[in-house]
Design a protein around this motif. Structure first.
Motif, mmCIF file in Angstrom:
data_model
loop_
_atom_site.group_PDB
_atom_site.id
_atom_site.type_symbol
_atom_site.label_atom_id
_atom_site.label_comp_id
_atom_site.label_asym_id
_atom_site.label_seq_id
_atom_site.Cartn_x
_atom_site.Cartn_y
_atom_site.Cartn_z
ATOM 1 N N PRO A 360 54.170 101.735 14.571
ATOM 2 C CA PRO A 360 55.421 101.383 15.246
ATOM 3 C C PRO A 360 56.537 100.959 14.299
ATOM 4 C CG PRO A 360 53.798 99.623 15.496
ATOM 5 C CD PRO A 360 53.083 100.780 14.864
ATOM 6 N N MET A 361 56.194 100.580 13.073
ATOM 7 C CA MET A 361 57.232 100.182 12.116
ATOM 8 C C MET A 361 57.633 101.332 11.195
ATOM 9 S SD MET A 361 58.558 97.138 12.318
ATOM 10 C CE MET A 361 59.132 96.766 10.651
ATOM 11 N N ALA A 362 57.215 102.553 11.511
ATOM 12 C CA ALA A 362 57.560 103.702 10.662
ATOM 13 C C ALA A 362 59.071 103.772 10.458
ATOM 14 C CB ALA A 362 57.066 104.997 11.303
ATOM 15 N N HIS A 363 59.482 104.037 9.223
ATOM 16 C CA HIS A 363 60.908 104.189 8.913
ATOM 17 C C HIS A 363 61.031 105.071 7.682
ATOM 18 C CE1 HIS A 363 59.304 100.600 6.899
ATOM 19 N NE2 HIS A 363 60.066 100.938 5.879
ATOM 20 N N PRO A 364 62.169 105.745 7.527
ATOM 21 C CA PRO A 364 62.380 106.507 6.306
ATOM 22 C C PRO A 364 62.514 105.552 5.117
ATOM 23 C CG PRO A 364 64.092 106.973 7.954
ATOM 24 C CD PRO A 364 63.320 105.808 8.443
ATOM 25 N N PHE A 437 65.822 118.431 -0.341
ATOM 26 C CA PHE A 437 64.969 117.311 -0.752
ATOM 27 C C PHE A 437 65.388 116.004 -0.089
ATOM 28 C CE2 PHE A 437 63.624 113.892 -3.577
ATOM 29 C CZ PHE A 437 62.293 114.221 -3.782
ATOM 30 N N MET A 438 66.693 115.864 0.241
ATOM 31 C CA MET A 438 67.214 114.615 0.818
ATOM 32 C C MET A 438 66.525 114.231 2.126
ATOM 33 S SD MET A 438 69.091 113.396 -1.440
ATOM 34 C CE MET A 438 69.724 111.936 -0.576
ATOM 35 N N ARG A 439 65.868 115.198 2.742
ATOM 36 C CA ARG A 439 65.090 114.906 3.956
ATOM 37 C C ARG A 439 64.088 113.760 3.727
ATOM 38 N NH1 ARG A 439 65.491 117.413 8.131
ATOM 39 N NH2 ARG A 439 66.731 118.876 6.935
ATOM 40 N N TRP A 440 63.581 113.655 2.489
ATOM 41 C CA TRP A 440 62.638 112.568 2.179
ATOM 42 C C TRP A 440 63.277 111.200 2.380
ATOM 43 C CZ3 TRP A 440 57.599 113.182 1.750
ATOM 44 C CH2 TRP A 440 57.074 114.417 1.334
ATOM 45 N N TYR A 441 64.608 111.127 2.277
ATOM 46 C CA TYR A 441 65.295 109.851 2.467
ATOM 47 C C TYR A 441 65.586 109.566 3.934
ATOM 48 C CZ TYR A 441 66.061 109.280 -2.546
ATOM 49 O OH TYR A 441 65.865 109.098 -3.888
ATOM 50 N N ARG A 442 65.508 110.618 4.757
ATOM 51 C CA ARG A 442 65.984 110.477 6.135
ATOM 52 C C ARG A 442 64.911 110.483 7.193
ATOM 53 N NH1 ARG A 442 70.783 113.537 4.179
ATOM 54 N NH2 ARG A 442 69.678 115.502 4.454
ATOM 55 N N GLN A 443 63.734 111.062 6.862
ATOM 56 C CA GLN A 443 62.699 111.193 7.893
ATOM 57 C C GLN A 443 61.546 110.235 7.641
ATOM 58 O OE1 GLN A 443 62.643 112.900 10.626
ATOM 59 N NE2 GLN A 443 64.541 114.047 10.313
ATOM 60 N N PRO A 444 61.024 109.589 8.694
ATOM 61 C CA PRO A 444 59.785 108.823 8.528
ATOM 62 C C PRO A 444 58.583 109.756 8.678
ATOM 63 C CG PRO A 444 60.567 108.596 10.774
ATOM 64 C CD PRO A 444 61.529 109.520 10.066
ATOM 65 N N ARG A 828 48.407 98.804 14.125
ATOM 66 C CA ARG A 828 47.620 99.976 14.516
ATOM 67 C C ARG A 828 46.813 99.742 15.784
ATOM 68 N NH1 ARG A 828 49.411 103.791 13.988
ATOM 69 N NH2 ARG A 828 48.033 105.272 12.959
ATOM 70 N N TRP A 829 47.241 98.789 16.612
ATOM 71 C CA TRP A 829 46.433 98.403 17.777
ATOM 72 C C TRP A 829 46.197 99.549 18.745
ATOM 73 C CZ3 TRP A 829 48.302 97.599 23.002
ATOM 74 C CH2 TRP A 829 49.673 97.842 23.162
ATOM 75 N N LYS A 830 47.084 100.536 18.748
ATOM 76 C CA LYS A 830 46.913 101.641 19.708
ATOM 77 C C LYS A 830 45.875 102.665 19.268
ATOM 78 C CE LYS A 830 51.092 101.098 22.329
ATOM 79 N NZ LYS A 830 52.488 101.482 22.512
ATOM 80 N N LYS A 831 45.303 102.485 18.105
ATOM 81 C CA LYS A 831 44.262 103.416 17.656
ATOM 82 C C LYS A 831 42.873 103.022 18.166
ATOM 83 C CE LYS A 831 44.223 105.851 13.781
ATOM 84 N NZ LYS A 831 44.832 107.141 14.119
ATOM 85 N N PHE A 832 42.810 101.950 18.946
ATOM 86 C CA PHE A 832 41.491 101.468 19.374
ATOM 87 C C PHE A 832 41.291 101.713 20.870
ATOM 88 C CE2 PHE A 832 42.663 99.599 15.423
ATOM 89 C CZ PHE A 832 41.480 99.605 14.695
ATOM 90 N N ASP A 833 40.069 101.414 21.334
ATOM 91 C CA ASP A 833 39.718 101.723 22.720
ATOM 92 C C ASP A 833 40.479 100.832 23.715
ATOM 93 O OD1 ASP A 833 37.915 99.227 23.393
ATOM 94 O OD2 ASP A 833 37.420 99.919 21.362
ATOM 95 N N ALA A 834 40.378 101.197 24.992
ATOM 96 C CA ALA A 834 41.155 100.513 26.034
ATOM 97 C C ALA A 834 40.863 99.019 26.085
ATOM 98 C CB ALA A 834 40.872 101.157 27.395
ATOM 99 N N GLY A 835 39.611 98.658 25.886
ATOM 100 C CA GLY A 835 39.249 97.234 25.940
ATOM 101 C C GLY A 835 39.947 96.449 24.842
ATOM 102 N N ARG A 836 39.869 96.962 23.626
ATOM 103 C CA ARG A 836 40.541 96.287 22.512
ATOM 104 C C ARG A 836 42.062 96.292 22.721
ATOM 105 N NH1 ARG A 836 35.969 98.416 19.869
ATOM 106 N NH2 ARG A 836 35.001 96.931 18.440
ATOM 107 N N GLN A 837 42.583 97.404 23.191
ATOM 108 C CA GLN A 837 44.040 97.476 23.407
ATOM 109 C C GLN A 837 44.509 96.418 24.393
ATOM 110 O OE1 GLN A 837 46.161 101.105 23.975
ATOM 111 N NE2 GLN A 837 44.800 102.306 22.661
ATOM 112 N N VAL A 861 57.124 92.575 16.733
ATOM 113 C CA VAL A 861 56.329 92.559 17.956
ATOM 114 C C VAL A 861 56.931 93.498 18.999
ATOM 115 C CG1 VAL A 861 55.645 91.075 19.882
ATOM 116 C CG2 VAL A 861 55.307 90.310 17.531
ATOM 117 N N SER A 862 58.236 93.534 19.071
ATOM 118 C CA SER A 862 58.811 94.413 20.102
ATOM 119 C C SER A 862 58.587 95.879 19.726
ATOM 120 C CB SER A 862 60.275 94.081 20.369
ATOM 121 O OG SER A 862 61.093 94.802 19.503
#
Ligand code: TRP
Ligand code: ZN
Length: 867
Positions: A360-364, A437-444, A828-837, A861-862
């Motif tokens: 969720p915190m992915a950023h370029p 190449f500048m795409r590396w600066y702009r895309q996560p 990475r909480w969304k990578k786990f099963d429904a119970g853990r989530q 958190v948001s």
């Protein structure tokens, strides 16, 4: 504060400042009831901008007075701004404020740590000291005078050169400093305290003498020589590799025990976390020594890449950080071991940056918006940023890269610039077209490159077809990806003429190799030439061949990691289904050969090759993670190797003993690393003999590397009781309780333990006298490290999540930057099963609903909750 009320800042909204501040004159009176800061700012209206009132930044300042050219004028103070209207185009603005450094628990601005006062101004701490235009494109020349009690604070430091000092009434003294270089406010620093100092001098290539000094808490001088040597090596290296000389008369490093991050490159007055200064063989490991070299170099290198040329605004952070990390990586590789340095860089990237880039915190590497800039001092901006710089060097070559650096400084010395400016200098020097190449600066997101190989016996040609995709990119445009390749014959020989750097520029693209007698084995992405996931349907035999024969040590290592990854992921599925994992022979046989040939391959390399991929890195490869099964599978493979190779491990363990006096040298460190890898495997046998072996290494070690390796191996032992484990943990604390950095190791070895009772241990340790919620190093060692303990943090009952939520809330008011870093454990909480989530969501919502949530934590958190 929550994200509804905290504004989002956008890169597209950048406008130049309405005012310049040419000169700053500051006076600090440090007293028991607070510090009084008098500031005189030489203001000049920026006539290229529409006329606007002066709006200064400030936080938690008690404003005592304000005058313009000596006259009182009306002004308006809000929560975070001070506005003065109707000013002449040039004037002197004086403010007097009172601040409370003794109560500053955020460690941003001026704060107290034990017996001294220190500052941290990056990114926006200067506004917690005085009213200012706290933005990096406003650069000023500073003079600073400090007043404090002489007996309690004998050392008074600021940026630049000492120009005058003296005594005053009531046992106080003062010192005045002048920094001749224009700088942004984030590079400002002062220190007042009782400190010991180690001095030396450095003569630059052009014959100037620089006075060097390292200031530390009294009694720690014997832990400074390594950092001093690192500083001198960095200065020499930057002259030789980049032709960059030190511009200063004084270069000071001050070590402080309470610090949010690693270190800070304030002009001429670096402030360091003690962790990256203090070292002695009995208290610091080989890895600590190497990290100190790199961090000292990093901050020194910033003097050019960051300070002489700085960032226009904070979105450009990677301009200085990615470039400076690349520089410190290269320095570390030259100083220590280039092969294993690259392996470790990639290990770090995969452990920290790939998960960030998929979460969720992915950023370029250059973000386009933020709520709190402190949340963007990330693995992406730093480590992926360094990979992007490395790709530029790969594409244009080392010589053109050097010419590009020269051009960058020729164009921009003394300026605040953007990432485009850097790349434009590289383009000018090389003639290379970087538009795609500048795409590396702009895309996560981490691009995925899928490769297919086809051999045609008729035409004796081999075609590699490369396709790229990126799940996180907001558009479908392809990147320019440099892919280094070589082809190998079945004999293991590198095929002459097959070494190439392919430039993948389309979504899918083919490259043909001619004149081949038989289908080759391709070695792809040599030296990890781009920060991507690479997919190729290797057979185990092909990987074993590359592990044995590839001369590019990164890709040799990578082949072993791929073999191990397949085994562990297959075993994870078996264990999750209630079956026994199967272990095909290929990997074991390859490991046996590595152990037998360690002398030729190099012990350091073999140690890396025998270290299995970490659980967090493996988890990224799974759609849904079963942390217990993954943990069990990885440990089962370790145990299998231990059983199969017991003879080799114990033979090498005996043979690799270091007999010379300790030195953190490449040779010795490599031997110790491999010997301790052998020890770790032997303890997987879980028999009394292996426990006794570790206990005796623990007791007899004359250096921290070996003592700590033995402790770490024992701390994982599940057997209860295990007297050797209990004894070692108790003895270690008894021996080192007065060395704060060693106590951090003691906490961390317990919070990262594989043992099922780890959470209970961590909870108990939060009440131990050794723990201190106010000290970031302690919090990182005990709490954040627990958050990276996959199997234990992600316990099925949600207990790990609930604990972390409590700690984030406990730290929120005290130190939002540190609290926010803890909150990232949930990424990475969304990578786990429904119970853990469900448990993770509840924990995140508890944090979100906490009254008075800082914007640092609120933003993390948001985003985690998907808001
Ligand atoms: N610029 C510092 C570095 O090189 C990073 C840093 C130190 C920092 N302290 C900080 C960033 C506090 C934000 C907040 O690497
Ligand atoms: Zn940096």
């Amino acid at each position: 504060m929550n994200t509804d009320t905290a504004p989002t800042i956008y890169l597209k909204d950048y406008t130049p400042p309405a005012w310049w501040i040419d000169r700053v004159d500051l006076d600090f009176v440090i007293a028991a009831d607070g510090t009084t800061v008098t500031s005189r700012l030489a203001l000049r209206r920026n006539l290229e901008q529409p006329a606007q009132p002066l709006v200064l930044d400030g936080e938690e300042l008690d404003t005592l007075s304000l005058t313009v050219d000596g006259q009182e004028v009306p002004f308006l103070v809000t929560e975070r701004t001070l506005t003065v209207d109707a000013l002449p185009d040039q004037c002197t603005l004086q403010t007097v404020v009172r601040i409370q450094p003794d109560r500053n628990t955020r460690l941003s601005g001026l704060y107290r740590s034990r017996d001294g006062y220190f500052t941290q101004c990056e990114a926006q701490g200067f506004r917690r000291i005085t009213w200012f235009l706290d933005r990096p494109d406003v650069m000023s020349v500073y003079t600073v005078t400090l007043h404090a009690d002489k007996a309690t604070f004998p050392v008074l430091l600021a940026n630049g050169n000492p120009v005058a000092a003296g005594d005053e009434a009531n046992g106080k003294h003062w010192a005045k400093w002048e920094d001749p270089f224009k700088k942004p406010a984030y590079l400002f620093a002062v220190v007042a305290g009782k400190l010991d100092v180690l001095r030396d001098t450095f003569t630059t290539a052009s014959g100037r003498t620089v006075q060097l000094a390292i200031y530390v808490e009294p009694g720690k001088l014997d832990q400074c020589p390594h950092a001093m040597a690192a500083l001198e090596k960095s200065m020499k290296w930057d002259e030789e590799r980049f032709g960059l000389e030190c511009d200063l008369d004084h270069y000071m490093i001050v070590a402080v025990g309470d610090f949010n991050m690693g270190a800070m490159e304030n002009k001429g007055l670096n402030i360091f976390n003690t962790k990256y200064v203090l070292a002695r063989p009995d208290v610091a490991t080989d890895v600590d020594f190497e990290n100190i070299d790199r961090v000292v170099a990093h901050e020194y290198f910033h003097n050019w890449t960051g300070n002489r040329v700085t960032c226009r605004e904070w979105f450009q952070l990677s301009l200085k950080e990615g470039l400076t990390v690349f520089r410190d990586q290269e320095f570390g590789a030259d100083l220590h071991n280039r092969q294993t340095a690259r392996i470790r860089e990639v290990r770090t990237l995969r452990a920290a940056q790939f998960p960030e880039d998929a979460g969720p915190m992915a950023h370029p590497i250059r973000p386009e918006s933020y709520i709190e800039i402190n949340n963007f001092y990330t693995a992406t901006v730093y480590e992926k940023g360094a990979e992007v710089i490395r790709m530029i060097q790969t594409l244009i070559g080392r010589d053109a890269f050097r010419a590009g650096m020269d051009e960058y400084f020729r164009r921009h010395d003394g300026q605040a610039v953007t990432c485009e400016d850097f790349v434009a200098a590289m383009a000018a020097a090389s003639g290379f077209d970087f538009s795609q190449f500048m795409r590396w600066y702009r895309q996560p997101g981490t691009p995925k490159v899928t490769v297919d190989g086809h051999f045609d016996p008729e035409s004796r040609s081999y075609t590699l077809t490369l396709s790229q995709s990126n799940a996180k990119a907001s558009d479908e445009q392809p990147y320019l990806i440099p892919v280094r390749v070589a082809l190998f014959a079945e004999s293991g020989a590198l095929l002459p003429g097959s070494e190439r750097t392919l430039q993948l520029t389309a979504s899918s693209q083919s490259f043909v190799f001619n004149d081949l007698a038989a289908e080759p084995v391709p070695s792809l992405l040599r030296d990890f030439s781009a920060p991507v996931y690479l997919d190729f349907a290797y057979s185990p035999e092909q990987l074993a061949l590359l592990l044995a024969h590839e001369s590019d040590s990164f890709n040799a290592w990578e082949a072993g990691q791929r073999l191990a990854t397949t085994l562990i992921l297959d075993a994870t599925a078996e264990i999750a289904a209630g079956r026994q994992p199967q272990w095909p022979e290929t990997f074991t046989a390859a490991c046996r050969r590595l152990l037998q040939t360690q002398a030729e391959r190099g012990a350091a390399f073999v140690a890396e090759a025998l270290t299995l991929p970490g659980e967090g890195t493996l988890a990224e490869l799974l759609a849904e993670v079963n942390p217990e099964a993954l943990h069990a599978a990885r440990n089962a493979l370790r145990r299998h190797l231990a059983e199969q190779l017991e003879g080799e491990f114990s033979g090498l363990y005996a043979a690799l003993t270091v007999n010379e006096p300790y030195a953190p040298s490449r040779e010795q460190a490599g031997r110790r690393a491999l010997r301790n890898v052998c020890l770790g495997y032997l303890l997987e046998l879980a028999d009394a003999a292996s426990y006794r072996l570790a206990a005796s290494q623990f007791a007899q070690a004359d250096n921290m590397t070996d003592q700590f390796a033995a402790l770490a191996a024992l701390a994982n032992v599940n057997a209860d009781p295990c007297p050797q484990r209990e004894q070692a943990l108790a003895d270690f604390y008894a021996q080192w309780q007065h060395e704060a950095l060693v106590v951090d190791k003691w906490l961390q070895v317990q919070s990262t333990s594989r043992r099922p009772d780890t959470l209970a241990t961590v909870k108990a340790l939060t009440a131990h006298p050794a723990f201190d919620l106010g000290n970031p190093n302690k919090v990182y060692a005990l709490i954040r490290a627990f958050g990276a303990n996959l199997a234990r943090f992600h316990a099925a009952d949600g207990s790990g999540y609930a604990f972390m939520a409590e700690q984030v809330i406990a730290l929120n008011d005290r130190n939002p930057q540190v609290a926010s870093r803890l909150a990232r454990s949930f990424d990475r909480w969304k990578k786990f099963d429904a119970g853990r989530q469900a448990h993770a969501r509840a924990a995140l919502e508890r944090i979100r609903d906490h009254a008075g949530l800082s914007r640092d934590v609120a933003e993390v958190v948001s985003r985690a909750l998907g808001g």
